[in-house]
Design a protein around this motif. Sequence first.
Motif, mmCIF file in Angstrom:
data_model
loop_
_atom_site.group_PDB
_atom_site.id
_atom_site.type_symbol
_atom_site.label_atom_id
_atom_site.label_comp_id
_atom_site.label_asym_id
_atom_site.label_seq_id
_atom_site.Cartn_x
_atom_site.Cartn_y
_atom_site.Cartn_z
ATOM 1 N N LEU A 293 0.820 -1.208 0.000
ATOM 2 C CA LEU A 293 0.000 0.000 0.000
ATOM 3 C C LEU A 293 0.855 1.259 0.000
ATOM 4 C CD1 LEU A 293 -2.727 -1.096 2.579
ATOM 5 C CD2 LEU A 293 -2.959 -0.974 0.089
ATOM 6 N N LYS A 294 1.946 1.229 0.772
ATOM 7 C CA LYS A 294 2.774 2.416 0.934
ATOM 8 C C LYS A 294 3.620 2.694 -0.304
ATOM 9 C CE LYS A 294 4.667 2.738 4.925
ATOM 10 N NZ LYS A 294 5.588 2.537 6.069
ATOM 11 N N LYS A 295 4.150 1.630 -0.929
ATOM 12 C CA LYS A 295 5.094 1.828 -2.032
ATOM 13 C C LYS A 295 4.586 1.299 -3.368
ATOM 14 C CE LYS A 295 9.029 2.170 1.012
ATOM 15 N NZ LYS A 295 10.486 1.980 1.167
ATOM 16 N N LYS A 296 3.302 0.892 -3.372
ATOM 17 C CA LYS A 296 2.655 0.434 -4.610
ATOM 18 C C LYS A 296 3.427 -0.723 -5.250
ATOM 19 C CE LYS A 296 0.686 5.015 -5.520
ATOM 20 N NZ LYS A 296 -0.461 4.710 -4.668
ATOM 21 N N LEU A 297 3.706 -1.740 -4.440
ATOM 22 C CA LEU A 297 4.410 -2.933 -4.900
ATOM 23 C C LEU A 297 3.454 -4.117 -4.896
ATOM 24 C CD1 LEU A 297 7.693 -2.445 -2.840
ATOM 25 C CD2 LEU A 297 7.396 -2.042 -5.290
ATOM 26 N N CYS A 298 3.788 -5.123 -5.667
ATOM 27 C CA CYS A 298 2.925 -6.302 -5.815
ATOM 28 C C CYS A 298 2.928 -7.131 -4.526
ATOM 29 C CB CYS A 298 3.405 -7.142 -6.996
ATOM 30 S SG CYS A 298 2.501 -8.680 -7.203
ATOM 31 N N PHE A 299 1.751 -7.309 -3.938
ATOM 32 C CA PHE A 299 1.626 -8.024 -2.671
ATOM 33 C C PHE A 299 2.121 -9.469 -2.791
ATOM 34 C CE2 PHE A 299 -0.908 -10.862 0.054
ATOM 35 C CZ PHE A 299 -0.576 -10.367 1.310
ATOM 36 N N SER A 300 1.722 -10.175 -3.828
ATOM 37 C CA SER A 300 2.106 -11.585 -3.975
ATOM 38 C C SER A 300 3.607 -11.736 -4.181
ATOM 39 C CB SER A 300 1.340 -12.229 -5.140
ATOM 40 O OG SER A 300 1.623 -11.572 -6.366
#
Length: 329
Positions: A293-300
């Motif tokens: 959420l903070k750095k807009k990175l892929c959760f998976s």
Amino acid sequence: MLSVICPIYNEAKYIDVCIQSILLQDYPKKHLEVLFVDGMSQDGTRDIVGNYSKQYPFIHLLDNEKRIVPIAMNIGIKASKGDVIMRLDAHAQYPTNYFSILVKALKSLDADNVGAACRTDVLNKTPKSLVIREVLSNRFGVGNSTFRLGVDKVMEVDTVPFGCWKRDVFDKYGVYDERLIRNQDIELNKRIVRGGGHIYIVPDTYCVYLARETFKGVAKNNFGNGKWNILTVYYTKQMKSLSIRHFVPLLFLLSLIVPLVMMLFYFPAVIISLTSLLLYLISISVISLSLSLKKKLCFSYLMMTFVVLHLSYGWGSLNGIISVLKYGK
């Protein structure tokens, strides 16, 4: 005179970036020599370094037929002419003040070794590689290593990445242990501290380590790191050659495996494995969600990178134990 030693082997992908950052250093070139000690590379690395050495007489190419980093360092130390010796890594790049700041700090602090924070980055920016960069910079990913997390003031520490030493340090405490394929810098620094030497990390500069960019690359590198944690202790007969953080992934892996074996004799033991796994998954889920959420990175990708990093490291350590018990090496 500053002698910079950089062990290399098949670094064609990274060597140009490294050399360019060396050429941009503000340290006077007339007081500098750069020794690239090559493990007989076969990917064009030797040609790249050779071309630079023709243009810049302070750049030299030395051979390391055994292809082992501590041997490369010892070759470089023996061949060097400097009052100060610095180690570089070809997988990294360095700001223009890196050499001058460390050499100045070595003198002003009357230190045996100085270093700076090592920031993690990737050469090619992709959704996967950016996630790997983030995990390898995260406290939950790599532990509480001071040089990875950075400092805002001069601190005395037990190790630094790479290093900048007074030449006589190697006469006093010895050169690199050539048995150690990994952890040779940590072992040398721990030896210096045990002998009464002083190592500092300074906040005024940093280096940028260019990490592996695939899960396979991360797994292979950290399997080797984990295995050589065990072998380092075995060869040096010193638990103090490393720190507690180096063995946390092994303890986590054992918390999963040992209860599963015990359940053959006492079934409720499986609860320990399930509890450990559940707590771990909750932890990396919360951290991954926050980073996503903070750095807009892929959760998976974040979840997968944490798992690959920790399990490959822990499996490497377990493999090291098996290797020592089975083969004595």
